[in-house]
Design a protein around this motif. Sequence first.
Motif, PDB file in Angstrom:
ATOM      1  N   ARG A 246       0.829  -1.212   0.000  1.00  8.78           N
ATOM      2  CA  ARG A 246       0.000   0.000   0.000  1.00  8.78           C
ATOM      3  C   ARG A 246       0.859   1.256   0.000  1.00  8.78           C
ATOM      4  NH1 ARG A 246      -4.354   1.798   4.676  1.00  8.78           N
ATOM      5  NH2 ARG A 246      -6.121   2.213   3.293  1.00  8.78           N
ATOM      6  N   ARG A 247       1.905   1.248   0.802  1.00 10.75           N
ATOM      7  CA  ARG A 247       2.809   2.398   0.860  1.00 10.75           C
ATOM      8  C   ARG A 247       3.478   2.641  -0.493  1.00 10.75           C
ATOM      9  NH1 ARG A 247       8.055   3.824   1.406  1.00 10.75           N
ATOM     10  NH2 ARG A 247       8.715   1.667   1.065  1.00 10.75           N
ATOM     11  N   LEU A 248       3.944   1.572  -1.130  1.00  9.90           N
ATOM     12  CA  LEU A 248       4.605   1.710  -2.430  1.00  9.90           C
ATOM     13  C   LEU A 248       3.663   2.291  -3.479  1.00  9.90           C
ATOM     14  CD1 LEU A 248       6.555  -1.682  -2.539  1.00  9.90           C
ATOM     15  CD2 LEU A 248       7.518   0.601  -2.153  1.00  9.90           C
ATOM     16  N   LEU A 253       5.265   4.575  -6.587  1.00 10.61           N
ATOM     17  CA  LEU A 253       6.487   3.888  -6.990  1.00 10.61           C
ATOM     18  C   LEU A 253       6.222   2.692  -7.886  1.00 10.61           C
ATOM     19  CD1 LEU A 253       8.416   3.979  -3.581  1.00 10.61           C
ATOM     20  CD2 LEU A 253       8.619   5.542  -5.537  1.00 10.61           C
ATOM     21  N   CYS A 254       4.996   2.163  -7.860  1.00  5.25           N
ATOM     22  CA  CYS A 254       4.680   1.022  -8.707  1.00  5.25           C
ATOM     23  C   CYS A 254       3.172   0.797  -8.736  1.00  5.25           C
ATOM     24  CB  CYS A 254       5.389  -0.249  -8.221  1.00  5.25           C
ATOM     25  SG  CYS A 254       5.058  -0.656  -6.498  1.00  5.25           S
ATOM     26  N   ASP A 255       2.743  -0.048  -9.684  1.00  2.98           N
ATOM     27  CA  ASP A 255       1.324  -0.397  -9.758  1.00  2.98           C
ATOM     28  C   ASP A 255       1.047  -1.597  -8.865  1.00  2.98           C
ATOM     29  OD1 ASP A 255       2.371  -2.586 -11.109  1.00  2.98           O
ATOM     30  OD2 ASP A 255       1.709  -1.900 -13.085  1.00  2.98           O
ATOM     31  N   ALA A 256      -0.207  -2.049  -8.838  1.00  6.04           N
ATOM     32  CA  ALA A 256      -0.606  -3.122  -7.927  1.00  6.04           C
ATOM     33  C   ALA A 256       0.147  -4.416  -8.223  1.00  6.04           C
ATOM     34  CB  ALA A 256      -2.110  -3.344  -8.002  1.00  6.04           C
ATOM     35  N   ALA A 257       0.288  -4.765  -9.486  1.00  2.00           N
ATOM     36  CA  ALA A 257       0.949  -6.018  -9.839  1.00  2.00           C
ATOM     37  C   ALA A 257       2.406  -6.022  -9.395  1.00  2.00           C
ATOM     38  CB  ALA A 257       0.848  -6.255 -11.344  1.00  2.00           C
ATOM     39  N   THR A 258       3.094  -4.906  -9.643  1.00  2.00           N
ATOM     40  CA  THR A 258       4.498  -4.807  -9.245  1.00  2.00           C
ATOM     41  C   THR A 258       4.638  -4.795  -7.727  1.00  2.00           C
ATOM     42  OG1 THR A 258       4.949  -3.543 -11.264  1.00  2.00           O
ATOM     43  CG2 THR A 258       6.613  -3.466  -9.535  1.00  2.00           C
ATOM     44  N   PHE A 271      -3.242 -11.584  -3.917  1.00  4.78           N
ATOM     45  CA  PHE A 271      -2.899 -10.277  -3.363  1.00  4.78           C
ATOM     46  C   PHE A 271      -4.120  -9.358  -3.340  1.00  4.78           C
ATOM     47  CE2 PHE A 271      -1.771  -5.847  -4.464  1.00  4.78           C
ATOM     48  CZ  PHE A 271      -1.102  -5.483  -3.296  1.00  4.78           C
ATOM     49  N   SER A 272      -4.842  -9.299  -4.448  1.00  5.67           N
ATOM     50  CA  SER A 272      -6.006  -8.426  -4.532  1.00  5.67           C
ATOM     51  C   SER A 272      -7.084  -8.823  -3.523  1.00  5.67           C
ATOM     52  CB  SER A 272      -6.575  -8.457  -5.950  1.00  5.67           C
ATOM     53  OG  SER A 272      -7.647  -7.547  -6.075  1.00  5.67           O
ATOM     54  N   PRO A 282     -10.490  -2.751  -3.332  1.00  8.88           N
ATOM     55  CA  PRO A 282      -9.401  -3.241  -4.188  1.00  8.88           C
ATOM     56  C   PRO A 282      -8.277  -2.213  -4.232  1.00  8.88           C
ATOM     57  CG  PRO A 282     -11.522  -3.433  -5.286  1.00  8.88           C
ATOM     58  CD  PRO A 282     -11.754  -2.600  -4.077  1.00  8.88           C
ATOM     59  N   PRO A 283      -7.065  -2.633  -4.559  1.00 10.46           N
ATOM     60  CA  PRO A 283      -5.907  -1.725  -4.499  1.00 10.46           C
ATOM     61  C   PRO A 283      -6.103  -0.390  -5.208  1.00 10.46           C
ATOM     62  CG  PRO A 283      -5.171  -3.966  -4.872  1.00 10.46           C
ATOM     63  CD  PRO A 283      -6.663  -4.007  -4.927  1.00 10.46           C
ATOM     64  N   GLN A 284      -6.542  -0.417  -6.463  1.00  9.46           N
ATOM     65  CA  GLN A 284      -6.632   0.827  -7.228  1.00  9.46           C
ATOM     66  C   GLN A 284      -7.618   1.809  -6.598  1.00  9.46           C
ATOM     67  OE1 GLN A 284      -7.316   0.190 -11.393  1.00  9.46           O
ATOM     68  NE2 GLN A 284      -7.297   2.358 -11.905  1.00  9.46           N
ATOM     69  N   ARG A 285      -8.784   1.318  -6.181  1.00 10.85           N
ATOM     70  CA  ARG A 285      -9.787   2.196  -5.581  1.00 10.85           C
ATOM     71  C   ARG A 285      -9.345   2.699  -4.215  1.00 10.85           C
ATOM     72  NH1 ARG A 285     -15.251  -0.962  -5.563  1.00 10.85           N
ATOM     73  NH2 ARG A 285     -15.837   0.882  -4.350  1.00 10.85           N
ATOM     74  N   ASP A 286      -8.666   1.845  -3.462  1.00 14.43           N
ATOM     75  CA  ASP A 286      -8.188   2.255  -2.147  1.00 14.43           C
ATOM     76  C   ASP A 286      -7.157   3.366  -2.268  1.00 14.43           C
ATOM     77  OD1 ASP A 286      -7.707   1.968   0.761  1.00 14.43           O
ATOM     78  OD2 ASP A 286      -5.772   1.165   0.123  1.00 14.43           O
TER      79      ASP A 286
END
Length: 300
Positions: A246-248, A253-258, A271-272, A282-286
């Motif tokens: 989440r911090r990254l 610094l990177c997208d969810a996959a990375t 992970f998702s 989900p990561p992107q919305r969060d």
Amino acid sequence: MDANRSELASLIDRCAKTDGLHATAIPRLSVLRSTRPTEPLHAVYEPAVCIIAQGSKQAILGEAVYVYDRNKYLVISVDVPVVGQVIEASEAEPYLCLKLDLDVATLGTLMLDAGPGPASVEPAPALGLSKVTPELTDAAVRLLRLLETPQDISVLAPLCEREILFRLLQGDQAAKLREIALGDTRLRQVSRAIDFIKRNYRESFHVEDLANEARMSSSALHSHFKAVTAMSPLQYQKQIRLQEARRLMLLGLCDAATASHSVGYTSPSQFSREYRRLFGLPPQRDIARLREFPDGFVAA
């Protein structure tokens, strides 16, 4: 007591002009401010004492909810993932808090001078609340006053810090604090396991290896680790991984996959799922939500 509380709030208010956590010129001392109630924030709390001058906050560890305000201080004994939330704050009366990180060396020398005291037989939860006393507030006020006379900090701040720790050792959290400083306690063994997980959170590990690192049996490790952190070692590792991912992403610094790969996940779908289970989205919305309200999160 009321005069000291008012001065404590005024001193923190002058140090923290904006919302958030602010380091000070005094080693290990930070101040916090929030002008509104915040969203729940997942963060790793480190060993510290938090004394609120105004407003209130809650910290959730497992199923336990710790609500603290100017009448109760919070002690954290080990690094532990917690959900924190400011629940009382406004523009007129912001949440104001000081956080003093606990120094093991200072605690240890103070214990030698103070003599024997209470000790826990079994590890207690990493968080603990106790009543704020006039003596503790007075010591905190004198420590913060030093920020207005920087030339005095190097000589007088260690004395004020020592007095604060002495007052804590006289309170309900004395046994917890003594376990932090003593070299061969269950809490220190759990702390060694936590340090190992934090250093190696990207890698899989066997519980037996972790137990060897902590110098205890696997069954004892599982029991005492859960008593302190309210989670198993694997659950602890998962939270550390997800918070780092989440911090990254929040820093761009990177997208969810990375991010998922960088913290040790081999399955993006896993992970998702686990990310959404912990953070609610989900990561992107969060991450989009966090960027929309960057000043609404106060970590301690």
